[in-house]
Each structure stands twice: as C-alpha cells, then as structure tokens.
Scaffold this motif. Structure first.
Motif, PDB file in Angstrom:
ATOM      1  N   ASP A 287       0.819  -1.215   0.000  1.00  0.00           N
ATOM      2  CA  ASP A 287       0.000   0.000   0.000  1.00  0.00           C
ATOM      3  C   ASP A 287       0.852   1.265   0.000  1.00  0.00           C
ATOM      4  OD1 ASP A 287       1.005  -0.085   2.610  1.00  0.00           O
ATOM      5  OD2 ASP A 287      -0.805   0.811   3.447  1.00  0.00           O
ATOM      6  N   SER A 288       2.170   1.105  -0.086  1.00  0.00           N
ATOM      7  CA  SER A 288       3.079   2.246  -0.075  1.00  0.00           C
ATOM      8  C   SER A 288       4.437   1.787  -0.591  1.00  0.00           C
ATOM      9  CB  SER A 288       3.213   2.831   1.337  1.00  0.00           C
ATOM     10  OG  SER A 288       3.652   1.838   2.250  1.00  0.00           O
ATOM     11  N   TYR A 289       5.352   2.726  -0.720  1.00  0.00           N
ATOM     12  CA  TYR A 289       6.700   2.419  -1.189  1.00  0.00           C
ATOM     13  C   TYR A 289       7.386   1.462  -0.214  1.00  0.00           C
ATOM     14  CZ  TYR A 289      11.575   3.217  -2.569  1.00  0.00           C
ATOM     15  OH  TYR A 289      12.876   3.055  -2.965  1.00  0.00           O
ATOM     16  N   VAL A 290       8.012   0.422  -0.744  1.00  0.00           N
ATOM     17  CA  VAL A 290       8.715  -0.554   0.085  1.00  0.00           C
ATOM     18  C   VAL A 290      10.196  -0.169   0.139  1.00  0.00           C
ATOM     19  CG1 VAL A 290       9.225  -2.988   0.441  1.00  0.00           C
ATOM     20  CG2 VAL A 290       7.102  -2.322  -0.711  1.00  0.00           C
ATOM     21  N   PRO A 291      10.722   0.158   1.320  1.00  0.00           N
ATOM     22  CA  PRO A 291      12.126   0.590   1.407  1.00  0.00           C
ATOM     23  C   PRO A 291      13.077  -0.428   0.799  1.00  0.00           C
ATOM     24  CG  PRO A 291      10.995   0.946   3.491  1.00  0.00           C
ATOM     25  CD  PRO A 291      10.069   0.141   2.644  1.00  0.00           C
ATOM     26  N   THR A 292      14.003   0.034   0.002  1.00  0.00           N
ATOM     27  CA  THR A 292      14.928  -0.875  -0.669  1.00  0.00           C
ATOM     28  C   THR A 292      16.085  -1.325   0.217  1.00  0.00           C
ATOM     29  OG1 THR A 292      16.058   1.039  -1.627  1.00  0.00           O
ATOM     30  CG2 THR A 292      14.359  -0.026  -2.965  1.00  0.00           C
ATOM     31  N   ASP A 293      16.117  -0.834   1.467  1.00  0.00           N
ATOM     32  CA  ASP A 293      17.101  -1.365   2.406  1.00  0.00           C
ATOM     33  C   ASP A 293      16.521  -2.526   3.219  1.00  0.00           C
ATOM     34  OD1 ASP A 293      15.333   0.099   3.937  1.00  0.00           O
ATOM     35  OD2 ASP A 293      16.872   1.085   5.151  1.00  0.00           O
ATOM     36  N   ARG A 294      15.313  -2.933   2.882  1.00  0.00           N
ATOM     37  CA  ARG A 294      14.698  -4.113   3.482  1.00  0.00           C
ATOM     38  C   ARG A 294      14.658  -5.226   2.431  1.00  0.00           C
ATOM     39  NH1 ARG A 294      12.109  -2.369   8.196  1.00  0.00           N
ATOM     40  NH2 ARG A 294      13.127  -0.411   8.756  1.00  0.00           N
ATOM     41  N   HIS A 295      14.510  -6.435   2.885  1.00  0.00           N
ATOM     42  CA  HIS A 295      14.636  -7.586   1.990  1.00  0.00           C
ATOM     43  C   HIS A 295      13.694  -7.501   0.795  1.00  0.00           C
ATOM     44  CE1 HIS A 295      15.245 -11.750   0.719  1.00  0.00           C
ATOM     45  NE2 HIS A 295      13.929 -11.836   0.620  1.00  0.00           N
ATOM     46  N   TRP A 296      12.423  -7.237   1.058  1.00  0.00           N
ATOM     47  CA  TRP A 296      11.452  -7.313  -0.037  1.00  0.00           C
ATOM     48  C   TRP A 296      11.600  -6.156  -1.009  1.00  0.00           C
ATOM     49  CZ3 TRP A 296      10.412 -12.011  -0.090  1.00  0.00           C
ATOM     50  CH2 TRP A 296      10.224 -12.737   1.095  1.00  0.00           C
ATOM     51  N   GLY A 297      11.953  -5.001  -0.516  1.00  0.00           N
ATOM     52  CA  GLY A 297      12.217  -3.891  -1.413  1.00  0.00           C
ATOM     53  C   GLY A 297      13.443  -4.142  -2.267  1.00  0.00           C
ATOM     54  N   PHE A 354       2.824  -4.773   2.944  1.00  0.00           N
ATOM     55  CA  PHE A 354       1.967  -5.754   2.275  1.00  0.00           C
ATOM     56  C   PHE A 354       0.815  -6.218   3.170  1.00  0.00           C
ATOM     57  CE2 PHE A 354       6.255  -6.063   0.587  1.00  0.00           C
ATOM     58  CZ  PHE A 354       6.065  -6.098  -0.787  1.00  0.00           C
ATOM     59  N   SER A 355       0.971  -6.056   4.470  1.00  0.00           N
ATOM     60  CA  SER A 355      -0.047  -6.465   5.430  1.00  0.00           C
ATOM     61  C   SER A 355      -1.358  -5.721   5.173  1.00  0.00           C
ATOM     62  CB  SER A 355       0.449  -6.169   6.846  1.00  0.00           C
ATOM     63  OG  SER A 355      -0.578  -6.357   7.791  1.00  0.00           O
ATOM     64  N   LEU A 356      -2.445  -6.291   5.675  1.00  0.00           N
ATOM     65  CA  LEU A 356      -3.746  -5.627   5.571  1.00  0.00           C
ATOM     66  C   LEU A 356      -4.058  -4.803   6.813  1.00  0.00           C
ATOM     67  CD1 LEU A 356      -5.889  -8.377   3.800  1.00  0.00           C
ATOM     68  CD2 LEU A 356      -4.412  -6.603   2.815  1.00  0.00           C
ATOM     69  N   PHE A 357      -3.051  -4.643   7.691  1.00  0.00           N
ATOM     70  CA  PHE A 357      -3.149  -3.772   8.855  1.00  0.00           C
ATOM     71  C   PHE A 357      -1.914  -2.878   8.896  1.00  0.00           C
ATOM     72  CE2 PHE A 357      -5.918  -7.250   9.848  1.00  0.00           C
ATOM     73  CZ  PHE A 357      -6.950  -6.691  10.582  1.00  0.00           C
ATOM     74  N   ASP A 358      -2.086  -1.635   9.355  1.00  0.00           N
ATOM     75  CA  ASP A 358      -0.943  -0.736   9.429  1.00  0.00           C
ATOM     76  C   ASP A 358      -0.164  -0.964  10.720  1.00  0.00           C
ATOM     77  OD1 ASP A 358      -2.246   0.651  11.508  1.00  0.00           O
ATOM     78  OD2 ASP A 358      -2.888   2.302  10.219  1.00  0.00           O
ATOM     79  N   LEU A 359       0.868  -0.159  10.924  1.00  0.00           N
ATOM     80  CA  LEU A 359       1.722  -0.346  12.089  1.00  0.00           C
ATOM     81  C   LEU A 359       0.967  -0.218  13.403  1.00  0.00           C
ATOM     82  CD1 LEU A 359       4.999   1.543  11.072  1.00  0.00           C
ATOM     83  CD2 LEU A 359       4.790  -0.897  11.611  1.00  0.00           C
ATOM     84  N   GLU A 360      -0.090   0.577  13.423  1.00  0.00           N
ATOM     85  CA  GLU A 360      -0.878   0.770  14.641  1.00  0.00           C
ATOM     86  C   GLU A 360      -1.964  -0.292  14.801  1.00  0.00           C
ATOM     87  OE1 GLU A 360      -2.371   4.725  14.333  1.00  0.00           O
ATOM     88  OE2 GLU A 360      -0.430   5.658  14.767  1.00  0.00           O
ATOM     89  N   GLY A 361      -2.032  -1.221  13.865  1.00  0.00           N
ATOM     90  CA  GLY A 361      -3.034  -2.269  13.954  1.00  0.00           C
ATOM     91  C   GLY A 361      -4.378  -1.899  13.375  1.00  0.00           C
TER      92      GLY A 361
END
Length: 379
Positions: A287-297, A354-361
């Motif tokens: 739902d947003s840009y995936v940081p490229t310093d993380r595995h999936w990005g 990618f989750s269907l919940f944000d960081l705050e749940g």
C-alpha cells in the motif's frame, strides 16, 4: 461457514470444458499456448477465498487490532474475523523441523482455530526443516543423506505418519500441498523426474491415511506462462504426478505494470493445457513504497501494476479486482493472501507494507475488498 462450505476438486462432470489446442505439441507441456481457444460452461462452484496467516497465534496476540475504529476481539483473531470478511479457507504450513514458526504444533494450533471458525484448510507439507521456497531446495535432516530410492520411501512414510498424527488429533485437511514454491526442486531433488518421484511418494503416503486427499502442485513464477505450461504439462502427462490443482505465487510489485495481465494469461493457459484449475497459493501487494534497504524492497523493487498505485486504495482495488476476476473465471479456483496480519517493519523482513493492517493495527481498506471473493459482487 461462509459461501463456500466444501472443496470441489476438478472433475469432468463438475466442469465442462472444450479446449482447442492449435499447437498440438502443447499437449505435452512443451510449448506456450499462444494460440488456444477455450470455451467453458461452468456450474456455480465454491471459490477458495483464503489467507495464509501462520504468525498471529504464535506471536501476534500481544498486539491490538482495530477495524473502522472498533477493537477486534482478540478471541476472534485471526480466523473468525476474516471469516466475517468473506474468507473461507486457511493455508497452513508444517515444517519437518521444530522451529516454532512452522512446526507441527503451530500447524495443529492453526488448523484447529481455522476449523473452529468454520474455515476449510490446506496443509502445506514442507519436506525441509524450515523455509524452502523458489530458488531454494532444502531437504530436512532426516532425508538429506539418503540415496534417491530410500529418500522416496522415507518421504512416503513421513507423510503417512504426519497425516496420521493430525488425524489422531481429530484434524483432517481439505487440500494438501507437498512443498512450497518448488521451482528449484524439492527435498534436495532437482530433475523433474526425481521431483515427480518425491511428489508421488508423498501423495501415496498421505492417501494411505486419507484416501480422498486432493493435492496442490505449487511453484512461484507466475510471470512465465511458457515455463509454467511446460512444467505443469510435463509433470502431469510425462511424469504422472496426479495433482488436482496447479498453483502459483503472485507478487506483482516485482513483475512490472503488466503483471495482472500476465497472471491471467498464465492461469488461463495452464487450465487450457491441463484441465486443472489454478490456485494462487500466496500473494500480496503493498500500500506504499517498500524501502529498498529491506529484503522485499531489495528483492522485488517497486514496480506498481498499471492502474493500481502503491497506495491504500490501490492495494484495495487490486485485491477487489483479482478476487472478482477469479470468481468469474473457470480457470482460477482460489486465492490466498499471505500474512495479512504481519504488520511489522522491524528488521530485514518487515511486511507491514503488504499487510492488511498498518503499524498501529488499523485495518486497511483492502480488508473490506476480501468480500469480493465470497459473493458474486462486481467492482
């Protein structure tokens, strides 16, 4: 139970299909189906509107989750909550090893919880001690030092004993997959002939306990229709692997703008060639840009699908449209969203994008799009 309360595997009386293959060699799974005409008449059929959520019961209970400002009762998570959103199937993994993220006990806990919520279940029998996917081809310690013929026997016996162990606990699964994304092979075997031998041994073992078992054959690369047709065609027609569903993974953020169109073509081609419906065993979209310093990005980059920006609404629209297309298509039997509650950005393997919940749940809009897999709705 939601709309689909039974698994109806492929059979010629339930699905009538007339397939004209303009390239006869395609019947051997050796060519892509660029020139295939398919006409299908289908009865109403259950659609597998699924999730793969193997983490929450293990490590997510300390978190708080809300939906439209209302607290989701922890006792409803994950399966009762998702059942109310239209989900009817749970994909559950089981590793040979004792790593708690995928061991037998975690699988048993999830299977019981899913059943209690009225969901059907798909068991993924890994023949590895931990993750083995796509380019990986790991054999569990109990198999890796055995020669091929002994390995097949050991795999058969392991799968029989595993199915029996679940049955003694009152758990029987509606579908089984042996291996996860086995593009590179399975249980240390890499040639198609040897992979087929391992699969057939595993199927035999499960069927000694569950004679009506139905099997899913799962590979990763949904963006390569020609390779998929070669693979599924040869495994069925040349090597005699009697799978009931072909299956792919779908992570379109790494595939580019035409990913959805390419997926549709691949699924329709596989179905036309094999007369086996296709399941998307795992998929997700950010739902947003995936940081490229993380595995999936770093692995997939950020290549949004045409018409579906990396926004909460773009994510919701793609969930909606994939499920709506799947319910209309005789070629697609079901879809499983991978780790919809894994809302963490911690460490290298964060999944919150990618989750269907944000960081705050808080539930993202895409959660409500799941209903398009449960009813005959149109976008």
């Amino acid at each position: 139970m939601m709309l689909a309360d039974a698994v109806v595997p492929w059979n010629p009386t339930y699905r009538e299909a007339t397939v004209t293959i303009l390239r006869p060699l395609a019947l051997l799974g050796l060519l892509p189906l660029a020139g295939v005409a398919v006409s299908c008449s289908t009865s109403a059929r259950p659609f597998l509107n699924g999730i793969d959520e193997n983490y929450y019961l293990l490590e997510g209970r300390a978190k708080t989750y809300t939906d439209h400002g209302r607290l989701i009762p922890p006792e409803d998570l994950p399966y009762r909550y998702f059942a109310a959103k239209g989900v009817n199937f749970a994909r559950i993994r089981c590793w040979v090893g004792e790593n708690k993220q995928g061991n037998y006990q975690n699988a048993l806990t999830n299977a019981r919880a899913a059943r209690d919520a009225g969901l059907k279940t798909l068991l993924v029998i890994f023949l590895s001690d931990g993750w083995s996917a796509y380019k990986e081809n790991d054999a569990a310690a109990i198999f890796k030092d055995l020669p091929y013929e002994q390995r097949k026997t050991a795999v058969r016996d392991y799968c029989r004993d595993l199915a029996r162990r679940f049955e003694r606990e009152g758990v029987r699964f509606d579908l089984y997959a042996v291996g996860n994304e086995i593009d590179a092979g399975i249980c240390g075997e890499s040639t198609r002939a040897h992979v087929a031998g391992i699969l057939n041994a595993a199927y035999q073992g499960v069927r000694q306990v569950d004679p009506r078992a139905r099997f899913v054959l799962h590979v990763a690369r949904s963006g390569r229709p020609a390779w998929l047709c070669s693979y599924f065609g040869s495994m069925l027609n040349r090597y005699g692997v009697a799978y009931d569903y072909a299956s792919v993974s779908f992570y379109p953020i790494g595939m580019g703008g035409k990913a959805f169109d390419l997926l549709k073509r691949a699924i329709e081609d596989i179905y036309a060639l094999t007369n086996r419906p296709v399941i998307i065993s795992e998929w997700a979209y950010p739902d947003s840009y995936v940081p490229t310093d993380r595995h999936w990005g770093a692995t997939w980059g950020n290549h949004p699908v045409d018409g579906y920006p990396q926004t909460p609404q773009g994510q919701a629209n793609l969930v909606r449209d994939l499920l709506a297309w799947g319910r209309r298509s005789p070629a697609l039997a079901g879809v499983f969203y991978w780790s919809p509650m894994l809302n963490t950005d911690e460490g290298l393997w964060g999944w919150v994008w990618f989750s269907l919940f944000d960081l705050e749940g808080k539930a993202k809009p895409a959660v409500d799009s799941l209903r398009y897999g449960a009813a005959g709705l149109r976008p």
